[in-house]
Motif scaffolding. Structure first.
Motif, PDB file in Angstrom:
ATOM      1  N   ASP A  58     -10.866  12.213  -6.692  1.00 57.23           N
ATOM      2  CA  ASP A  58     -10.987  11.096  -5.763  1.00 57.23           C
ATOM      3  C   ASP A  58      -9.587  10.738  -5.284  1.00 57.23           C
ATOM      4  O   ASP A  58      -8.653  10.615  -6.094  1.00 57.23           O
ATOM      5  N   VAL A  59      -9.431  10.557  -3.971  1.00 58.13           N
ATOM      6  CA  VAL A  59      -8.104  10.361  -3.397  1.00 58.13           C
ATOM      7  C   VAL A  59      -7.930   8.932  -2.918  1.00 58.13           C
ATOM      8  O   VAL A  59      -8.764   8.396  -2.185  1.00 58.13           O
ATOM      9  N   ASP A  60      -6.833   8.300  -3.355  1.00 61.47           N
ATOM     10  CA  ASP A  60      -6.387   7.017  -2.814  1.00 61.47           C
ATOM     11  C   ASP A  60      -5.105   7.293  -2.038  1.00 61.47           C
ATOM     12  O   ASP A  60      -4.033   7.449  -2.623  1.00 61.47           O
ATOM     13  N   ASP A  61      -5.228   7.389  -0.722  1.00 61.77           N
ATOM     14  CA  ASP A  61      -4.074   7.678   0.123  1.00 61.77           C
ATOM     15  C   ASP A  61      -3.494   6.360   0.612  1.00 61.77           C
ATOM     16  O   ASP A  61      -4.098   5.652   1.419  1.00 61.77           O
ATOM     17  N   THR A  62      -2.297   5.999   0.125  1.00 61.46           N
ATOM     18  CA  THR A  62      -1.686   4.722   0.479  1.00 61.46           C
ATOM     19  C   THR A  62      -0.755   4.833   1.677  1.00 61.46           C
ATOM     20  O   THR A  62      -0.066   3.863   2.007  1.00 61.46           O
ATOM     21  N   GLY A  63      -0.719   5.997   2.321  1.00 61.88           N
ATOM     22  CA  GLY A  63       0.168   6.174   3.451  1.00 61.88           C
ATOM     23  C   GLY A  63       1.617   6.157   2.997  1.00 61.88           C
ATOM     24  O   GLY A  63       2.025   6.892   2.110  1.00 61.88           O
ATOM     25  N   GLY A  64       2.402   5.267   3.594  1.00 66.89           N
ATOM     26  CA  GLY A  64       3.817   5.197   3.245  1.00 66.89           C
ATOM     27  C   GLY A  64       4.139   4.189   2.178  1.00 66.89           C
ATOM     28  O   GLY A  64       5.313   3.836   1.995  1.00 66.89           O
ATOM     29  N   ALA A 383       0.837  -0.118  -5.638  1.00 68.38           N
ATOM     30  CA  ALA A 383       1.302   0.351  -4.335  1.00 68.38           C
ATOM     31  C   ALA A 383       1.871  -0.843  -3.598  1.00 68.38           C
ATOM     32  O   ALA A 383       1.220  -1.885  -3.483  1.00 68.38           O
ATOM     33  N   LEU A 384       3.109  -0.698  -3.105  1.00 71.59           N
ATOM     34  CA  LEU A 384       3.790  -1.797  -2.433  1.00 71.59           C
ATOM     35  C   LEU A 384       4.091  -1.456  -0.984  1.00 71.59           C
ATOM     36  O   LEU A 384       4.479  -0.335  -0.663  1.00 71.59           O
ATOM     37  N   ASP A 385       3.926  -2.466  -0.135  1.00 70.13           N
ATOM     38  CA  ASP A 385       4.306  -2.391   1.263  1.00 70.13           C
ATOM     39  C   ASP A 385       5.731  -2.924   1.379  1.00 70.13           C
ATOM     40  O   ASP A 385       5.981  -4.101   1.105  1.00 70.13           O
ATOM     41  N   LEU A 386       6.661  -2.079   1.760  1.00 72.61           N
ATOM     42  CA  LEU A 386       8.058  -2.490   1.878  1.00 72.61           C
ATOM     43  C   LEU A 386       8.363  -3.138   3.227  1.00 72.61           C
ATOM     44  O   LEU A 386       9.529  -3.398   3.542  1.00 72.61           O
ATOM     45  N   ALA A 387       7.305  -3.415   4.005  1.00 67.86           N
ATOM     46  CA  ALA A 387       7.457  -4.135   5.279  1.00 67.86           C
ATOM     47  C   ALA A 387       6.324  -5.154   5.387  1.00 67.86           C
ATOM     48  O   ALA A 387       5.632  -5.245   6.397  1.00 67.86           O
ATOM     49  N   SER A 388       6.131  -5.934   4.330  1.00 70.46           N
ATOM     50  CA  SER A 388       4.939  -6.778   4.213  1.00 70.46           C
ATOM     51  C   SER A 388       4.970  -8.023   5.079  1.00 70.46           C
ATOM     52  O   SER A 388       3.933  -8.652   5.297  1.00 70.46           O
ATOM     53  N   THR A 389       6.135  -8.435   5.537  1.00 75.32           N
ATOM     54  CA  THR A 389       6.249  -9.585   6.430  1.00 75.32           C
ATOM     55  C   THR A 389       7.194  -9.217   7.569  1.00 75.32           C
ATOM     56  O   THR A 389       8.004  -8.280   7.431  1.00 75.32           O
ATOM     57  N   ARG A 416       1.916 -10.599  -0.977  1.00 73.33           N
ATOM     58  CA  ARG A 416       1.552  -9.851   0.226  1.00 73.33           C
ATOM     59  C   ARG A 416       2.094  -8.429   0.198  1.00 73.33           C
ATOM     60  O   ARG A 416       1.585  -7.549   0.916  1.00 73.33           O
ATOM     61  N   ALA A 417       3.113  -8.190  -0.613  1.00 71.13           N
ATOM     62  CA  ALA A 417       3.679  -6.844  -0.711  1.00 71.13           C
ATOM     63  C   ALA A 417       2.835  -5.923  -1.586  1.00 71.13           C
ATOM     64  O   ALA A 417       2.997  -4.702  -1.534  1.00 71.13           O
ATOM     65  N   ILE A 418       1.947  -6.489  -2.386  1.00 73.11           N
ATOM     66  CA  ILE A 418       1.146  -5.689  -3.325  1.00 73.11           C
ATOM     67  C   ILE A 418      -0.117  -5.223  -2.612  1.00 73.11           C
ATOM     68  O   ILE A 418      -1.056  -5.994  -2.403  1.00 73.11           O
ATOM     69  N   ARG A 419      -0.150  -3.943  -2.243  1.00 70.30           N
ATOM     70  CA  ARG A 419      -1.297  -3.419  -1.497  1.00 70.30           C
ATOM     71  C   ARG A 419      -2.432  -2.984  -2.400  1.00 70.30           C
ATOM     72  O   ARG A 419      -3.600  -3.078  -2.023  1.00 70.30           O
ATOM     73  N   GLN A 420      -2.118  -2.474  -3.576  1.00 71.05           N
ATOM     74  CA  GLN A 420      -3.161  -1.987  -4.469  1.00 71.05           C
ATOM     75  C   GLN A 420      -2.636  -1.981  -5.901  1.00 71.05           C
ATOM     76  O   GLN A 420      -1.438  -1.804  -6.136  1.00 71.05           O
ATOM     77  N   GLY A 425      -5.778   3.527 -14.620  1.00 76.51           N
ATOM     78  CA  GLY A 425      -6.288   4.490 -13.637  1.00 76.51           C
ATOM     79  C   GLY A 425      -7.406   3.978 -12.770  1.00 76.51           C
ATOM     80  O   GLY A 425      -7.844   4.685 -11.862  1.00 76.51           O
ATOM     81  N   GLU A 426      -7.878   2.771 -13.044  1.00 80.00           N
ATOM     82  CA  GLU A 426      -8.987   2.213 -12.270  1.00 80.00           C
ATOM     83  C   GLU A 426      -8.472   1.205 -11.252  1.00 80.00           C
ATOM     84  O   GLU A 426      -7.629   0.354 -11.580  1.00 80.00           O
ATOM     85  N   LYS A 427      -8.989   1.269 -10.026  1.00 78.85           N
ATOM     86  CA  LYS A 427      -8.615   0.297  -9.004  1.00 78.85           C
ATOM     87  C   LYS A 427      -9.035  -1.095  -9.430  1.00 78.85           C
ATOM     88  O   LYS A 427     -10.149  -1.322  -9.891  1.00 78.85           O
ATOM     89  N   VAL A 428      -8.136  -2.050  -9.236  1.00 76.95           N
ATOM     90  CA  VAL A 428      -8.475  -3.457  -9.464  1.00 76.95           C
ATOM     91  C   VAL A 428      -9.047  -4.010  -8.171  1.00 76.95           C
ATOM     92  O   VAL A 428      -8.404  -3.932  -7.122  1.00 76.95           O
TER      93      VAL A 428
END
Length: 428
Positions: A58-64, A383-389, A416-420, A425-428
């Motif tokens: 199963d793939v979780d693709d977070t992009g960048g 997974a963190l967004d380094l451009a969250s704002t 807001r920076a925390i995307r996942q 190993g289980e998605k929250v």
């Protein structure tokens, strides 16, 4: 549980940035992947190659997004969740005005369960996947947070807070009750799944020598457990300790003389240490826990990160909620940087990130299990967004290196920076 493949920019540490040059202490895999099997990290590498190798995953693709080990909070007080950001007190008055009245509410199991769930929701939303927390003196407060963490599959450290003086009668136990109830809880919870019991005298002023002896005895009987307490947080606290323990050489001696100094000890704050205390803590390999937002919010002082780390001390990072003013380890890293600046030691972003992940895990003696992205370790990831704002984004786009790109998120980031978040190993 099948295979899960997480794709993104994978960050892992090769060494402590306090030992190796910060710029070379970590590896960033752009277009990377982390393969998870049975709740553990099984492979780390090029994402496309892992996808071809494991077409059934199963793939979780977070992009960048940046894929990091989840944050590890080495010192918190979950019962203080509802009273966080209470105005205008220093430590002793703050305990009497806010903390003790709130902790008395935990004699009700339903209230304890509600706050435990709320706290775990809040820290997880901020990217924290493991934590060490004080409970109240009520055994049901320990049961509540362990039950909630077990249901989520979290690695959690917790213990009944023991006090037999200088606190409201409703919160006080006795030396014998502290031993008996702590032992019962330890036998019930320690090693249950990913849970660990921590022997927990609040601090010397709220324990008689008899209680400290009893808890030292319990620790000697169960040396596999951690022990957590507070040390040298404020100058007026230290003066109080001197009055209560006139024969002690220093604050640390009030623990040492009762069997409560050891390598598996966690000593929160540790701001105003005497030379002998520094030497003994280092000799035992004890863990010091820096709580920067608490230290500034309650006006405690400036932790000597540079001096202690250069001397080889083990240091973890913590929110210390609710004395700390944020549930976010990003905000905690920012405050660590600010205190370092005031102390003459500007910490590198790699050092800050290491403290919030691998460093705290090492202090909790689980550095082989969590805090980094290495095959065989438990799959607690974020997974963190380094451009969250907009403000962070416009600064990150000007970065000329990876750590320069990360630093605006450290200084200005929040939930807001925390995307996942993945726990075991289980998605929250």
């Amino acid at each position: 549980m099948g295979k899960r493949l997480i794709l993104g920019r994978v960050l892992r540490f090769e060494a402590s940035p306090f030992v190796q040059e910060p710029e070379t202490s970590a590896t960033l895999i752009n277009g990377g992947g982390v393969l998870i099997e049975g709740g553990l990290i099984s492979e780390v590498g090029d994402g496309a190659a892992l996808r071809r190798k494991h077409p059934d995953a199963d793939v979780d693709d977070t992009g960048g997004s940046l894929i990091s080990a989840g944050f590890v909070d080495a010192h918190a007080h979950y019962p203080q969740t509802a009273m966080i950001a209470s105005w205008g007190k220093r430590l002793i008055d703050w305990l009497e005005s806010y903390t003790f009245p709130e902790e008395m509410r935990f004699d009700a199991s339903e209230y304890a369960r509600d706050i435990a769930e709320r706290w775990l929701d809040l820290i997880t939303a901020n990217g924290t996947t493991s934590a060490a927390t004080y409970c109240t003196s009520h055994p049901q407060s320990v049961d509540a947070v362990f039950e909630a963490a077990r249901a989520r599959g979290m690695r959690l450290f917790a213990g009944k807070t023991c006090m037999d003086r200088n606190a409201p009668k409703a919160l006080c136990d006795t030396a014998q009750r502290a031993y008996d109830e702590s032992r019962d809880l330890l036998l019930r919870w320690h090693g249950e799944g990913r849970l660990s019991y921590v022997i927990t005298p609040r601090f010397s002023p709220t324990s008689t020598p008899e209680q400290l002896d009893a808890l030292g005895t319990l620790w000697a009987e169960h040396p596999e457990c951690l022990m957590q307490t507070h040390l040298s947080e404020q100058t007026d606290e230290i003066a109080w300790v001197r009055a209560l323990f006139p024969n002690a050489r220093d604050y640390l001696d009030t623990y040492e003389s009762h069997g409560l100094l050891g390598g598996r000890g966690l000593y929160g704050h540790a701001i105003h240490l005497e030379p002998r205390e520094r030497d003994r803590l280092h000799e035992f390999g004890a863990g010091l826990v820096h709580c920067p937002t608490s230290n500034t919010f309650i006006g405690s002082g400036l932790f000597d990160m540079g001096g202690l780390k250069s001397a080889g001390h083990h240091v973890g990072l913590a929110t210390d909620t609710g004395g700390g003013s944020s549930f976010s380890m990003l905000r905690t890293m920012a405050a660590t940087y600010e205190i370092g600046q005031l102390s003459g030691r500007a910490l590198h972003p790699a050092e800050l990130w290491w403290l919030a992940t691998a460093g705290s895990a090492e202090v909790l003696h689980v550095g082989d299990k969590i805090g980094n992205i290495i095959p065989g370790m438990e799959a607690d990831l974020i997974a963190l967004d380094l451009a969250s704002t907009p403000a962070i984004s416009q600064r990150a786009t000007r970065a000329v290196s990876f750590w320069e790109e990360v630093f605006p998120t450290i200084m200005m980031g929040d939930d807001r920076a925390i995307r996942q978040v993945w726990i075991g190993g289980e998605k929250v």
